[in-house]
Write a protein that holds these residues in place. Sequence first.
Motif, mmCIF file in Angstrom:
data_model
loop_
_atom_site.group_PDB
_atom_site.id
_atom_site.type_symbol
_atom_site.label_atom_id
_atom_site.label_comp_id
_atom_site.label_asym_id
_atom_site.label_seq_id
_atom_site.Cartn_x
_atom_site.Cartn_y
_atom_site.Cartn_z
ATOM 1 N N VAL A 282 36.040 -50.485 -54.046
ATOM 2 C CA VAL A 282 34.516 -50.442 -54.404
ATOM 3 C C VAL A 282 34.140 -51.908 -54.154
ATOM 4 O O VAL A 282 33.260 -52.121 -53.260
ATOM 5 N N LEU A 283 35.182 -52.840 -54.311
ATOM 6 C CA LEU A 283 34.966 -54.268 -54.018
ATOM 7 C C LEU A 283 35.145 -54.710 -52.356
ATOM 8 O O LEU A 283 34.246 -55.138 -51.831
ATOM 9 N N VAL A 284 35.774 -53.776 -51.812
ATOM 10 C CA VAL A 284 35.943 -53.738 -50.154
ATOM 11 C C VAL A 284 34.656 -53.263 -49.693
ATOM 12 O O VAL A 284 34.065 -53.951 -48.718
ATOM 13 N N PHE A 285 34.035 -52.207 -50.126
ATOM 14 C CA PHE A 285 32.846 -51.694 -49.671
ATOM 15 C C PHE A 285 31.947 -52.514 -49.873
ATOM 16 O O PHE A 285 30.818 -52.572 -49.003
ATOM 17 N N ALA A 286 31.850 -53.032 -51.111
ATOM 18 C CA ALA A 286 30.586 -53.999 -51.202
ATOM 19 C C ALA A 286 30.405 -55.187 -50.577
ATOM 20 O O ALA A 286 29.516 -55.580 -50.095
ATOM 21 N N GLY B 232 33.755 -41.174 -46.178
ATOM 22 C CA GLY B 232 35.218 -41.465 -45.815
ATOM 23 C C GLY B 232 35.971 -42.469 -46.521
ATOM 24 O O GLY B 232 37.126 -42.295 -46.737
ATOM 25 N N LEU B 233 35.071 -43.452 -47.032
ATOM 26 C CA LEU B 233 36.068 -44.624 -47.987
ATOM 27 C C LEU B 233 36.277 -43.723 -49.319
ATOM 28 O O LEU B 233 37.233 -43.914 -49.831
ATOM 29 N N GLY B 234 35.314 -42.738 -49.753
ATOM 30 C CA GLY B 234 35.623 -42.284 -51.109
ATOM 31 C C GLY B 234 36.960 -41.425 -50.922
ATOM 32 O O GLY B 234 38.112 -41.401 -51.746
ATOM 33 N N ALA B 235 37.104 -40.796 -49.833
ATOM 34 C CA ALA B 235 38.110 -39.931 -49.299
ATOM 35 C C ALA B 235 39.390 -40.537 -49.426
ATOM 36 O O ALA B 235 40.464 -40.248 -50.110
ATOM 37 N N ILE B 236 39.270 -41.827 -48.503
ATOM 38 C CA ILE B 236 40.516 -42.530 -48.624
ATOM 39 C C ILE B 236 40.891 -43.002 -49.855
ATOM 40 O O ILE B 236 42.113 -43.370 -50.182
ATOM 41 N N THR B 237 40.158 -43.744 -50.828
ATOM 42 C CA THR B 237 40.189 -44.333 -51.812
ATOM 43 C C THR B 237 40.963 -43.290 -52.987
ATOM 44 O O THR B 237 41.907 -43.581 -53.635
ATOM 45 N N LEU B 238 40.414 -42.326 -53.292
ATOM 46 C CA LEU B 238 40.675 -41.170 -54.259
ATOM 47 C C LEU B 238 42.090 -40.548 -53.752
ATOM 48 O O LEU B 238 43.086 -40.298 -54.610
ATOM 49 N N THR B 239 42.283 -40.217 -52.401
ATOM 50 C CA THR B 239 43.675 -39.640 -52.216
ATOM 51 C C THR B 239 44.860 -40.852 -52.250
ATOM 52 O O THR B 239 45.773 -40.507 -52.648
ATOM 53 N N THR B 240 44.455 -41.976 -51.537
ATOM 54 C CA THR B 240 45.522 -43.105 -51.684
ATOM 55 C C THR B 240 45.553 -43.450 -53.076
ATOM 56 O O THR B 240 46.893 -43.556 -53.528
ATOM 57 N N ALA B 241 44.809 -43.436 -54.032
ATOM 58 C CA ALA B 241 45.010 -43.909 -55.349
ATOM 59 C C ALA B 241 45.683 -43.002 -56.063
ATOM 60 O O ALA B 241 46.590 -43.318 -56.882
ATOM 61 N N VAL C 145 39.269 -34.028 -55.519
ATOM 62 C CA VAL C 145 38.152 -34.693 -55.101
ATOM 63 C C VAL C 145 37.947 -35.245 -53.833
ATOM 64 O O VAL C 145 37.165 -35.540 -52.837
ATOM 65 N N GLY C 146 39.255 -36.278 -53.702
ATOM 66 C CA GLY C 146 39.350 -37.103 -52.411
ATOM 67 C C GLY C 146 39.425 -36.007 -51.131
ATOM 68 O O GLY C 146 39.062 -36.257 -49.927
ATOM 69 N N LEU C 147 40.225 -34.877 -51.148
ATOM 70 C CA LEU C 147 40.654 -34.018 -50.434
ATOM 71 C C LEU C 147 39.153 -33.297 -49.958
ATOM 72 O O LEU C 147 38.886 -32.943 -48.650
ATOM 73 N N VAL C 148 38.240 -33.082 -50.962
ATOM 74 C CA VAL C 148 37.089 -32.162 -50.830
ATOM 75 C C VAL C 148 36.103 -33.418 -49.815
ATOM 76 O O VAL C 148 35.476 -32.624 -49.013
ATOM 77 N N LEU C 149 36.082 -34.633 -50.366
ATOM 78 C CA LEU C 149 35.242 -35.613 -49.567
ATOM 79 C C LEU C 149 35.911 -35.628 -48.184
ATOM 80 O O LEU C 149 34.976 -35.780 -47.096
ATOM 81 N N ALA C 150 37.106 -35.708 -47.922
ATOM 82 C CA ALA C 150 37.661 -35.557 -46.446
ATOM 83 C C ALA C 150 37.254 -34.415 -45.860
ATOM 84 O O ALA C 150 36.928 -34.552 -44.479
ATOM 85 N N LEU C 151 37.317 -33.310 -46.147
ATOM 86 C CA LEU C 151 36.486 -31.869 -45.677
ATOM 87 C C LEU C 151 35.358 -32.076 -45.319
ATOM 88 O O LEU C 151 34.874 -31.873 -44.166
ATOM 89 N N LEU C 152 34.307 -32.802 -46.208
ATOM 90 C CA LEU C 152 33.055 -33.073 -45.874
ATOM 91 C C LEU C 152 32.806 -34.034 -45.116
ATOM 92 O O LEU C 152 31.756 -34.083 -44.379
ATOM 93 N N ASN C 153 33.803 -34.898 -44.623
ATOM 94 C CA ASN C 153 33.696 -36.019 -43.436
ATOM 95 C C ASN C 153 34.303 -35.390 -42.263
ATOM 96 O O ASN C 153 34.051 -36.209 -41.388
ATOM 97 N N VAL C 154 34.715 -34.105 -42.086
ATOM 98 C CA VAL C 154 35.234 -33.715 -40.774
ATOM 99 C C VAL C 154 34.158 -33.692 -39.635
ATOM 100 O O VAL C 154 34.558 -34.318 -38.646
ATOM 101 N N ARG C 155 33.224 -33.494 -39.731
ATOM 102 C CA ARG C 155 32.077 -33.358 -38.789
ATOM 103 C C ARG C 155 31.648 -34.861 -38.434
ATOM 104 O O ARG C 155 31.674 -35.332 -37.010
ATOM 105 N N SER C 156 31.558 -35.896 -39.310
ATOM 106 C CA SER C 156 31.246 -37.329 -38.989
ATOM 107 C C SER C 156 32.435 -37.944 -38.370
ATOM 108 O O SER C 156 32.405 -38.675 -37.411
ATOM 109 N N LEU C 157 33.625 -37.583 -38.668
ATOM 110 C CA LEU C 157 34.943 -38.083 -37.860
ATOM 111 C C LEU C 157 35.010 -37.611 -36.488
ATOM 112 O O LEU C 157 35.445 -38.189 -35.602
ATOM 113 N N ASN C 158 34.501 -36.329 -36.348
ATOM 114 C CA ASN C 158 34.489 -35.621 -34.861
ATOM 115 C C ASN C 158 33.558 -36.439 -33.897
ATOM 116 O O ASN C 158 33.793 -36.759 -32.929
ATOM 117 N N SER C 159 32.358 -36.852 -34.753
ATOM 118 C CA SER C 159 31.336 -37.400 -34.047
ATOM 119 C C SER C 159 31.568 -38.710 -33.741
ATOM 120 O O SER C 159 31.553 -39.303 -32.465
#
Length: 338
Positions: free
Chosen positions: A136-140, A244-253, A208-222
Motif C-alpha cells: 500500500v505504501l509503494v502504491f501510495a 494488478g498490484l492487489g493480485a501481486i500483493t496478496l499472492t506474494t504476501a 482473493v489474489g488469484l481472483v484479482l489476477a484473473l480479473l487482470n488478464v485482459r488488461s495484461l494482454n492489452s
Amino acid sequence: MSAPAFAAVRSIRLSATATLTLGLAVVLMASLALGSNPISPALVVQALLDPASDVDSVVWGSRVPRTLLGIVVGFCLGVAGVVMQGQTGNPLADPGLFGVSAGASLAVVLGAFVLGHNSMTASLFLAMLGALVASVLVFAIATLSRDLANPVPLAIAGTAVSALLGAVISFLVLTNAASLEAYRVWVVGSLSGRGLDGLPPALVVAAVGLVLALLNVRSLNSLTLGTELAQGLGETLWRARLVGLGAITLTTASAVALAGPIGFIGLTAPHIGRALVGGNHCRLLPASGLVGAITLLACDVVGRVIGGQAEVPVGVVLATLGGVAFVVIVRRTKLAAL
C-alpha cells in the motif's frame, strides 16, 4: 493463421499443459517419498490411504504438510511473477520489487523486538500484515507521480521502500538478539517445520489474489501492446494497475507468510511458461503457477536429499540454481538493448 497451423499450435499448448500436470504429479510423489528417510511409493500410498499405517508419522506428520505448502507457495509466486512482469513491462521484474518481502520481514523482526515473540503462527500473521502495508505504501508513493501509464514510478517506489525497510531491519537485528534470532529463522526461506496452522488464512488471502489476477488478464494482454494502445482499447490504466498490484500483493504476501522470502521463482516461472504456452495471459497464469509449484517442490526435494539429516533449505537451493537461470534470462532478453 491457417486452420492446420492453428490446430498444431493448440495441440502443442495442450501437450505443454498435460506435461506440466504430469510433472507436478511426479514431483509431488517425489516430495512424499524422498528425504533423509526414503520411503517407497507403495508405502507412501498405503500411508495416505491408511494414516494408522504411518508408524513414524513421516508422511502425514512432515511430508504432506510441506508438500501442500510447496504447491501453494510455488503457484502463488509463479502467478505473481507473471502479473508483475506484465504490469511493469520488465522481463526481469520479480514480485519482491514491490517491497512485499521486505515488509513481511520487517513485521516479523518488529514482532520479536516489540512483543518478544518467536512463534511461527505469530510470524505468519505479522508477515502478511507487513507485506500488505508495504505494498500500500509503494502504491501510495507511486501515485504521487500522477502518471500511472508509466510503470517506472511503481518500480522506483518499490525499490526505495525495500531499501528503507532493509535498513530498518539491519538496525534492529544488530541491536537486539531476539530480533536477530527471529530474522535468522525467517529470512532463509524454507518449507521445513512450518506446519499447516497458518494455511487456511493464507489460502483465503491467496484465493482473493488469484481472483484479482484473473480479473487482470485482459488488461495484461492489452498492456503487452503498450500503454497508449491499451488506452486506445479502452483500458483504464489506474484501475488495471490497482487490480494488478492487489493480485501481486496478496499472492506474494500469502507465499512469504507461509515460507519466508523465496526468490527467483517469480522471475523464472513466467519465462518458462511463455516458452510452453505463449504470451496470452489466460493460459500463461496457470502455466506459470504450475511451473512455480514444480520448481519449488523439486528444489525442496533436492535440498532434503543432498543435505541428509541437516537438510539444505529450499531458499538456499533456489538462490544457487536461480542465479544461473537469471544469467540465462538476461542473455536471452538482451538486457543491454532494453
